[in-house]
Design a protein around this motif. Structure first.
Motif, PDB file in Angstrom:
ATOM      1  N   LYS B  63     117.406  54.284 -30.165  1.00  0.00           N
ATOM      2  CA  LYS B  63     116.172  54.052 -30.502  1.00  0.00           C
ATOM      3  C   LYS B  63     115.585  54.690 -31.633  1.00  0.00           C
ATOM      4  CE  LYS B  63     111.491  53.797 -29.368  1.00  0.00           C
ATOM      5  NZ  LYS B  63     110.240  54.213 -28.572  1.00  0.00           N
ATOM      6  N   VAL B  64     116.508  56.216 -31.799  1.00  0.00           N
ATOM      7  CA  VAL B  64     116.831  56.629 -32.706  1.00  0.00           C
ATOM      8  C   VAL B  64     117.258  55.828 -34.108  1.00  0.00           C
ATOM      9  CG1 VAL B  64     116.996  58.626 -33.897  1.00  0.00           C
ATOM     10  CG2 VAL B  64     115.983  58.707 -31.900  1.00  0.00           C
ATOM     11  N   PHE B  65     117.857  55.742 -33.711  1.00  0.00           N
ATOM     12  CA  PHE B  65     118.785  54.963 -35.294  1.00  0.00           C
ATOM     13  C   PHE B  65     118.243  53.067 -35.525  1.00  0.00           C
ATOM     14  CE2 PHE B  65     121.301  58.791 -34.332  1.00  0.00           C
ATOM     15  CZ  PHE B  65     121.510  59.136 -35.543  1.00  0.00           C
ATOM     16  N   GLY B  66     116.923  53.095 -35.085  1.00  0.00           N
ATOM     17  CA  GLY B  66     116.468  51.964 -35.074  1.00  0.00           C
ATOM     18  C   GLY B  66     116.601  51.081 -34.243  1.00  0.00           C
ATOM     19  N   GLY B  71     122.491  52.127 -33.973  1.00  0.00           N
ATOM     20  CA  GLY B  71     121.808  52.659 -33.118  1.00  0.00           C
ATOM     21  C   GLY B  71     123.438  52.879 -32.029  1.00  0.00           C
ATOM     22  N   PHE B  72     123.770  51.875 -32.007  1.00  0.00           N
ATOM     23  CA  PHE B  72     124.288  50.838 -30.675  1.00  0.00           C
ATOM     24  C   PHE B  72     125.938  51.961 -30.083  1.00  0.00           C
ATOM     25  CE2 PHE B  72     127.875  48.365 -28.533  1.00  0.00           C
ATOM     26  CZ  PHE B  72     127.740  48.872 -27.085  1.00  0.00           C
ATOM     27  N   TRP B  73     126.382  51.406 -31.633  1.00  0.00           N
ATOM     28  CA  TRP B  73     127.555  52.051 -31.255  1.00  0.00           C
ATOM     29  C   TRP B  73     127.459  54.322 -31.604  1.00  0.00           C
ATOM     30  CZ3 TRP B  73     131.241  49.064 -30.676  1.00  0.00           C
ATOM     31  CH2 TRP B  73     130.948  47.780 -30.691  1.00  0.00           C
ATOM     32  N   LEU B  74     126.574  54.420 -32.418  1.00  0.00           N
ATOM     33  CA  LEU B  74     126.472  55.892 -32.084  1.00  0.00           C
ATOM     34  C   LEU B  74     126.321  56.368 -30.858  1.00  0.00           C
ATOM     35  CD1 LEU B  74     124.639  57.373 -35.868  1.00  0.00           C
ATOM     36  CD2 LEU B  74     126.746  57.275 -35.151  1.00  0.00           C
ATOM     37  N   ALA B  79     126.123  59.515 -26.603  1.00  0.00           N
ATOM     38  CA  ALA B  79     125.684  59.769 -24.824  1.00  0.00           C
ATOM     39  C   ALA B  79     126.730  60.085 -23.907  1.00  0.00           C
ATOM     40  CB  ALA B  79     124.969  58.402 -24.920  1.00  0.00           C
ATOM     41  N   PRO B  80     127.954  59.960 -23.798  1.00  0.00           N
ATOM     42  CA  PRO B  80     128.897  60.497 -23.096  1.00  0.00           C
ATOM     43  C   PRO B  80     129.209  62.087 -23.794  1.00  0.00           C
ATOM     44  CG  PRO B  80     129.666  58.437 -23.841  1.00  0.00           C
ATOM     45  CD  PRO B  80     128.874  58.704 -24.928  1.00  0.00           C
ATOM     46  N   LEU B  81     129.088  62.492 -25.193  1.00  0.00           N
ATOM     47  CA  LEU B  81     129.126  63.546 -25.046  1.00  0.00           C
ATOM     48  C   LEU B  81     127.914  64.904 -24.818  1.00  0.00           C
ATOM     49  CD1 LEU B  81     130.476  63.481 -28.981  1.00  0.00           C
ATOM     50  CD2 LEU B  81     132.039  64.460 -26.956  1.00  0.00           C
ATOM     51  N   GLY B  82     126.983  63.884 -24.632  1.00  0.00           N
ATOM     52  CA  GLY B  82     125.794  64.364 -24.153  1.00  0.00           C
ATOM     53  C   GLY B  82     126.247  64.985 -22.133  1.00  0.00           C
ATOM     54  N   PRO B 135     124.368  44.561 -29.115  1.00  0.00           N
ATOM     55  CA  PRO B 135     124.402  45.215 -30.659  1.00  0.00           C
ATOM     56  C   PRO B 135     124.270  43.603 -31.037  1.00  0.00           C
ATOM     57  CG  PRO B 135     126.094  45.401 -29.340  1.00  0.00           C
ATOM     58  CD  PRO B 135     124.966  45.875 -28.337  1.00  0.00           C
ATOM     59  N   GLN B 136     123.858  42.807 -31.943  1.00  0.00           N
ATOM     60  CA  GLN B 136     123.673  41.839 -32.763  1.00  0.00           C
ATOM     61  C   GLN B 136     125.207  41.408 -32.451  1.00  0.00           C
ATOM     62  OE1 GLN B 136     120.628  42.012 -34.670  1.00  0.00           O
ATOM     63  NE2 GLN B 136     120.623  40.108 -34.637  1.00  0.00           N
ATOM     64  N   VAL B 137     126.322  42.273 -32.832  1.00  0.00           N
ATOM     65  CA  VAL B 137     127.426  41.335 -32.563  1.00  0.00           C
ATOM     66  C   VAL B 137     128.456  40.817 -31.404  1.00  0.00           C
ATOM     67  CG1 VAL B 137     130.069  41.883 -34.192  1.00  0.00           C
ATOM     68  CG2 VAL B 137     128.529  43.244 -33.222  1.00  0.00           C
ATOM     69  N   PHE B 138     127.105  41.085 -30.013  1.00  0.00           N
ATOM     70  CA  PHE B 138     127.521  40.833 -29.058  1.00  0.00           C
ATOM     71  C   PHE B 138     126.300  40.624 -28.506  1.00  0.00           C
ATOM     72  CE2 PHE B 138     130.035  44.818 -29.238  1.00  0.00           C
ATOM     73  CZ  PHE B 138     131.363  44.463 -29.110  1.00  0.00           C
ATOM     74  N   GLN B 139     126.095  39.257 -29.521  1.00  0.00           N
ATOM     75  CA  GLN B 139     124.241  38.819 -28.673  1.00  0.00           C
ATOM     76  C   GLN B 139     125.567  37.584 -28.834  1.00  0.00           C
ATOM     77  OE1 GLN B 139     120.619  39.289 -30.805  1.00  0.00           O
ATOM     78  NE2 GLN B 139     120.378  41.276 -29.457  1.00  0.00           N
TER      79      GLN B 139
END
Lengths: 404, 299
Positions: B63-66, B71-74, B79-82, B135-139
């Motif tokens: 969400k933060v990255f729009g 946003g999805f790749w980040l 998330a796993p690192l968090g 993400p757009q690529v996987f829609q």
């Protein structure tokens, strides 16, 4: 040894006193005890009930309350468990001395509280449990239902589907009380209205199932004319997501109660599938009346979100309580119940009546199809059809037959 | 192709495909659980909560990255690192002092953690359902055998699963830390006696295991509603898979996840109304004939 025994007894007595004595002697308030699920996935719905209710009583209290008293409330989390709901209800009545009980989203919990309310002669207003047993076979003088129930969903939906040309159906749902009761009610009523319908098969999944693709592809392989989905809560969001990912709404007509509900559509944003048939007893954009607009505006101002279906139940429950006391003229349980029976209020969706015979509120039901509409950053229901309460609610005779 | 279809009807083939993509999430989460169970001997009930936190973190990052592709790749990395960070704090703060305790004690403790995490998530993220956009690529979807739609995102999961398995294999078998961890799983005291700081080895293994839970959560986020209580649903399945595969054996987790995922999707085809029963029936059958699990348990 003796000393310690004395000490233990003393503690017990003290604890006992603590239990029976109310914490506050507040004679100048009307106290509502709310038992609901405030943890786990159901919280989205229960929070809206609470927000709607809080909004209503704040409005009432701002005008001086009822009978010179302010309405206050306390909440308890039943963790979606009937046994906890029951002990919380006991605690609220014995220790907090509440005048009215309200809640719970879990049907088992609501039935347990209802049974207790009957014995204790405390009014209990059901705000979000959907079981039709509550005012049906287990109904009694002290329980009221301020929301829809599965029998109503079944009757109204069957009427809507019977008008469509579909013959071969597939039913899929979440494997719990609501899912099964909902599907059964829809199917039995549909069969009665249109005897030539055919059930190709049905599949049931665990509540909270992460991947619905196997279930949807299983349904598609059977080649139905229409898929009826009976999911509730977060299951609706999961269902809509999977429908979108597989482009299913373009392949086969799909019906899901709540598919047009804001609580399910808002989280999905523009990612929700278009063209899914859905229903709900409340939409913040429909009916487009001044009353509804005023409610939505007020709600948004306080909570910064659109009210979902359950916000209406909480809001109207608050209004029913206030108006019933006003009509009763004094704070007395039996008088309150007599006043609430047959009471009519002006709500955001028009006049609502608390039926005297079975204590069920006569909510309308709205049918629509999910659609992207400019001006909203999520999908809404379009082509809305209203089914007024009196057109589809089971009759008083039917309800009384169930209670025998 | 027609030859294959006569042996395996397109219906069956598509359900196998669909089942495999589900296996991926189950494998990623339960392999982490199994790793911790094998090396640290902690039956980590809070593993499901970390999976849930992973999904919620993925929601926030995306969400933060729009809410778009970036946003999805980040989110998939962040998330796993968090979650790893959260688990590191839990391990250094609490678990490291309790390794010698009984299993029952540890079970209770991790259960307490799952309750605490559940409430924390509610406080931080609130009660509304959250959704991470695909993400757009996987829609969209591809048409499988017989024209059945198969979501592209599930295809992506089918690729991620084997990658995770290979990376995990490399870590466990080819790195020093993996070798020490395997040794510590067999004899903790001996590893300490040869001068290795067992405590930190355990911390690293714990964090890797929890990282996998977070990755599972981040991967599942685009396909479901991110909601409170998604932890309980998964943790039971993950434990069943780990028990079925053999406690502490990562390949057992893979095998267990395969059996669980496939029996579910094929069960729907065989007897749709009771499809839900098949994976659990499979667990019973496996445990009847192999009470200690399919593969060698490290316990």
């Amino acid at each position: 040894m003796k000393k310690s025994l004395f000490f233990v007894t003393f503690l017990f007595v003290l604890f006992g006193l603590y239990l029976v004595c109310p914490l506050s002697y507040a004679a100048d308030t009307i106290k509502v005890g709310i038992i609901d699920t405030y943890s786990g996935p159901a919280t989205t719905y229960t929070q809206d009930v609470l927000d709607g209710f809080t909004l209503a009583i704040n409005q009432i209290n701002a005008k001086g309350g009822v009978l010179g008293r302010k309405i206050v409330f306390v909440t308890r989390d039943d963790k979606f468990k009937p046994d906890i709901a029951l002990s919380m209800a006991k605690e609220l009545v014995l220790r907090e001395r509440v005048d009215i009980l309200m809640g719970s989203t879990n049907s088992g919990g609501a039935l347990a509280i209802s049974d207790f309310a009957k014995k204790e002669k405390i009014p209990f207003i059901v705000t979000d449990a959907k079981s039709d047993k509550i005012v049906g076979e287990k109904g009694h003088r002290y329980v009221f239902n301020a929301n829809e129930n599965t029998m109503m969903i079944g009757k109204a939906t069957a009427r809507a589907l019977a008008k469509k040309p579909y013959v071969k159906y597939w039913i899929m749902g979440e494997d719990y009380e609501f899912g099964h009761a909902c599907a059964e009610a829809i199917w039995n009523n549909l069969k009665a209205l249109k005897p030539n319908v055919q059930l190709l098969g049905q599949s049931w999944r665990k509540v909270g199932e992460v991947d619905l693709t196997p279930y949807l592809s299983g349904a598609l392989q059977a080649g139905p004319d229409c898929i009826i989905s009976a999911s509730g809560g977060g299951g609706v969001v999961n269902f809509l997501k999977s429908v979108k990912a597989m482009g299913l709404a373009q392949k086969v007509p799909i019906y899901q109660h709540y598919a047009t509900d804001t609580l399910a559509l808002a989280p999905l944003g523009l990612e929700a599938p278009e063209g899914v048939m859905g229903s709900s007893s409340y939409h913040f954009y429909y009916p487009n009346t001044p009353e509804n607009k005023a409610f939505v505006e007020e709600f948004r101002k306080v909570y910064k979100k659109y009210p979902g279906s359950t916000a209406l139940y909480g809001y109207t429950a608050g209004m029913f309580i206030a108006k019933a006391y006003q009509k009763a003229g004094k704070v007395d349980i039996e008088w309150f119940i007599d006043a609430l029976e047959g009471l009519v209020i002006d709500s955001p969706v028009g006049k609502l009546e608390m039926r005297a015979c079975d204590h069920q509120v006569t909510l309308p039901m709205y049918y629509g199809v999910t659609k992207k509409v400019p001006g909203y950053d999520f999908l809404v229901g379009s082509d809305m059809i209203t089914v007024p309460g009196k057109d589809y609610l089971p009759t008083c005779e039917e309800m009384m037959k169930l209670r025998k | 192709m027609d030859f294959i279809y006569t042996i395996f009807p397109p219906k069956v083939l598509s359900q196998v495909f669909v089942g495999l993509s589900r296996t991926t999430i189950l494998f990623i989460v339960s392999s982490g659980l199994s790793l911790i169970l094998g090396v640290l001997r902690i039956p980590n009930v809070a593993h499901g909560s970390l999976y849930m936190i992973g999904a919620f973190m993925a929601f926030t990052i995306s969400k933060v990255f729009g809410g778009g592709d970036i946003g999805f790749w980040l989110a998939l990395i962040g998330a796993p690192l968090g979650v790893a960070l959260v688990s590191l704090i839990a391990e250094r703060g609490v678990f490291q002092f309790l390794y010698e305790r009984e299993h029952l004690m540890l079970l209770l403790l991790t259960f307490a953690f799952s309750l605490v995490f559940g409430d924390l998530v509610k406080i931080v993220w609130g009660a509304e359902y959250k959704s991470v956009p695909v993400p757009q690529v996987f829609q969209g979807f591809v048409n499988l055998f017989g024209g059945l739609p198969f979501p592209l995102y599930n295809l992506f999961l089918l690729i991620v699963g084997p990658i995770v398995a290979v990376v995990l294999w490399l870590i466990v078998n080819k790195t020093k830390i993996g070798k020490i961890a395997r040794a510590a799983a067999v004899d903790r005291e001996m590893v300490g006696a040869v001068g290795i700081n067992v405590s930190w080895v355990f911390a690293i293994v714990f964090v890797i295991g929890c990282l996998l839970a977070g990755l599972g959560g981040a991967l599942v986020a685009p396909t479901v509603s991110v909601t409170l209580g998604m932890d309980h649903t998964l943790i039971i399945e993950a434990f069943l898979i780990v028990i079925m595969g053999g406690l502490g054996n990562i390949w057992g987790a893979l095998l267990g996840a395969l059996i669980f995922g496939l029996s579910q999707s094929l069960g729907i085809l065989i007897w749709s109304q009771f499809g839900i029963v098949f994976p659990y029936a499979a667990v019973i059958v496996v445990l009847l004939f192999r009470p200690t699990g399919l593969l060698k348990s490290t316990w």
